[in-house]
Design an enzyme around this catalytic site. Structure first.
Site, mmCIF file in Angstrom:
data_model
loop_
_atom_site.group_PDB
_atom_site.id
_atom_site.type_symbol
_atom_site.label_atom_id
_atom_site.label_comp_id
_atom_site.label_asym_id
_atom_site.label_seq_id
_atom_site.Cartn_x
_atom_site.Cartn_y
_atom_site.Cartn_z
ATOM 1 N N GLU A 223 62.322 -15.940 6.793
ATOM 2 C CA GLU A 223 62.632 -16.039 5.360
ATOM 3 C C GLU A 223 61.558 -16.821 4.605
ATOM 4 O O GLU A 223 61.314 -16.558 3.429
ATOM 5 C CB GLU A 223 63.992 -16.728 5.162
ATOM 6 C CG GLU A 223 65.175 -16.044 5.843
ATOM 7 C CD GLU A 223 65.533 -14.713 5.213
ATOM 8 O OE1 GLU A 223 64.974 -14.378 4.156
ATOM 9 O OE2 GLU A 223 66.369 -14.004 5.802
ATOM 10 N N HIS B 252 68.600 -17.263 1.290
ATOM 11 C CA HIS B 252 68.528 -17.092 2.749
ATOM 12 C C HIS B 252 67.773 -18.252 3.406
ATOM 13 O O HIS B 252 68.190 -18.752 4.461
ATOM 14 C CB HIS B 252 67.863 -15.762 3.112
ATOM 15 C CG HIS B 252 68.568 -14.565 2.546
ATOM 16 N ND1 HIS B 252 68.088 -13.289 2.673
ATOM 17 C CD2 HIS B 252 69.729 -14.464 1.832
ATOM 18 C CE1 HIS B 252 68.916 -12.442 2.065
ATOM 19 N NE2 HIS B 252 69.912 -13.135 1.546
ATOM 20 N N TYR C 84 63.670 -0.578 -0.339
ATOM 21 C CA TYR C 84 62.352 -0.061 0.071
ATOM 22 C C TYR C 84 62.384 1.464 0.107
ATOM 23 O O TYR C 84 61.433 2.132 -0.302
ATOM 24 C CB TYR C 84 61.949 -0.590 1.458
ATOM 25 C CG TYR C 84 61.811 -2.094 1.533
ATOM 26 C CD1 TYR C 84 60.969 -2.783 0.660
ATOM 27 C CD2 TYR C 84 62.510 -2.830 2.474
ATOM 28 C CE1 TYR C 84 60.854 -4.168 0.728
ATOM 29 C CE2 TYR C 84 62.394 -4.211 2.554
ATOM 30 C CZ TYR C 84 61.565 -4.872 1.678
ATOM 31 O OH TYR C 84 61.449 -6.234 1.745
HETATM 32 FE FE LIG Z 1 65.642 -9.434 3.061
HETATM 33 FE FE LIG Z 2 66.565 -12.589 4.076
#
Ligand SMILES: [Fe+2]
Ligand SMILES: [Fe+2]
Length: 337
Positions: A180, A216, A123
């Site tokens: 997630e 994840h 980011y």
């Molecule tokens: Fe992430």
């Molecule tokens: Fe993650």
């Protein structure tokens, strides 16, 4: 801390190490996983390793400047929120990891922590290229809806993490399933809706989405299912897990509807966002072995966009599919992945 935390020659056999409770030796032995999925997911995460420098962000400012005012607002408020998710998740994972007993599940969590930091770095790289990094990272100070979403996510993370029971660990895992599997998803789809207008952002999100959705989320779904299976979890705790995903849906839709109301862009409607988030929530409930409770509709345009970009980025997961049979030969095979 006792030395046994690091070296415990009188600990339990490695195949007996459960996620919650126990007495591990302190050794990380990838050849004897209690849970095959822990090693499979570790290998897939490793195979997916990427670096922000792989994404071409050289023209990000030029592209960003060409967006309409509303599109620029969506871009900034999306990255402001997604970057919070990764910052919070890194810290949460470190706390959750301390509750875990099985060393190979902990190894997978260690790798996940690294990947969340990598997302934070990406980011920063992207927004620096777009020329608005400080502004976006500080938006929570000025935007009440963004601040509220972040705060509600933090509240859910914090609620059970200090507890030291199987029940509280299960509910903490639920908070991560929500992060997630719910809080990222509308944000990903906004960037895919902008698509070719912001190729740097789109390509960065493709990498991030692959990590969150392909590894994840399954990691925490397996953790949830395993804690549930290995402990006596009362129905009242499962009810709390349902309440948490209902809250997550509300958190995601509240922010989504705020963005749409204030910064309408082509391709988004309230109804579309609702259907999308409900479908995702049902899918996440299925993945953790619970019953879907939201109104189900055929896959939406936004879901299709997310899926299409996952497929376009599939090279390294194909590597996994062709090699996975070789891994984790000596596990107890307690769960699927
Ligand atoms: Fe992430
Ligand atoms: Fe993650």
């Amino acid at each position: 801390m006792k030395p046994e935390h690091y070296y415990n020659p009188n600990g339990e056999p490695i195949l007996d190490e459960k996620i919650y409770g126990g007495n591990p030796t302190g050794f990380v032995d990838f050849n004897r996983p209690r849970y095959k999925w822990s090693v499979n997911l570790y290998d897939l995460m490793n195979a997916n390793t990427w670096f922000p420098s792989e994404v071409n962000t050289a023209n990000e400012k030029k592209h960003f400047d060409l967006l309409t005012d509303n599109e620029q607002a969506i871009y900034k408020l999306t990255f402001a929120q997604l970057s919070f998710n990764d910052s919070a998740q890194e810290e949460y994972l470190s706390d959750f990891r301390r509750l875990a007993n099985n060393r190979l599940v902990k190894a997978a969590l260690s790798l996940q922590i690294m990947q969340e930091v990598n997302h934070s770095k990406s980011y920063a790289v992207l927004l620096d290229a777009a020329g608005n990094s400080d502004e976006v990272f500080d938006l929570y100070k000025h935007d009440a809806a963004l601040n509220r979403k972040n705060q509600r996510i933090a509240n859910q993370f914090a609620r059970y993490i200090d507890g030291n029971s199987a029940e509280e660990m299960l509910l903490s895992a639920m908070a991560s399933v929500n992060l997630e599997g719910i809080y990222f998803l509308l944000g990903f789809s906004y960037i895919y809706v902008l698509g070719d207008k912001v190729p740097g952002a789109r390509d960065m999100i493709k990498f991030i989405a692959r990590d969150e959705i392909n590894t994840h989320l399954p990691l925490f779904a397996n953790i949830f299912k395993t804690i549930y299976k290995e402990n006596k979890i009362p129905a009242s705790i499962v009810d709390k897990a349902y309440e948490m995903i209902q809250e997550a849906v509300d958190i995601e839709l509240e922010y989504g509807k705020y963005l749409l109301e204030n910064y309408p862009i082509m391709g988004l409607t309230d109804e579309l966002m609702e259907k999308t988030v409900y479908n995702y929530a049902n899918d996440r409930l299925n993945k953790i072995g619970l019953e879907p409770i939201f109104e189900e509709t055929p896959q939406t345009y936004l879901q299709k966009l997310v899926e299409k970009h996952l497929k376009m980025n599939d090279v390294r997961s194909n590597f996994f599919e062709s090699n996975v049979a070789n891994y984790a030969k000596n596990s107890l095979d307690l769960d699927d992945f």
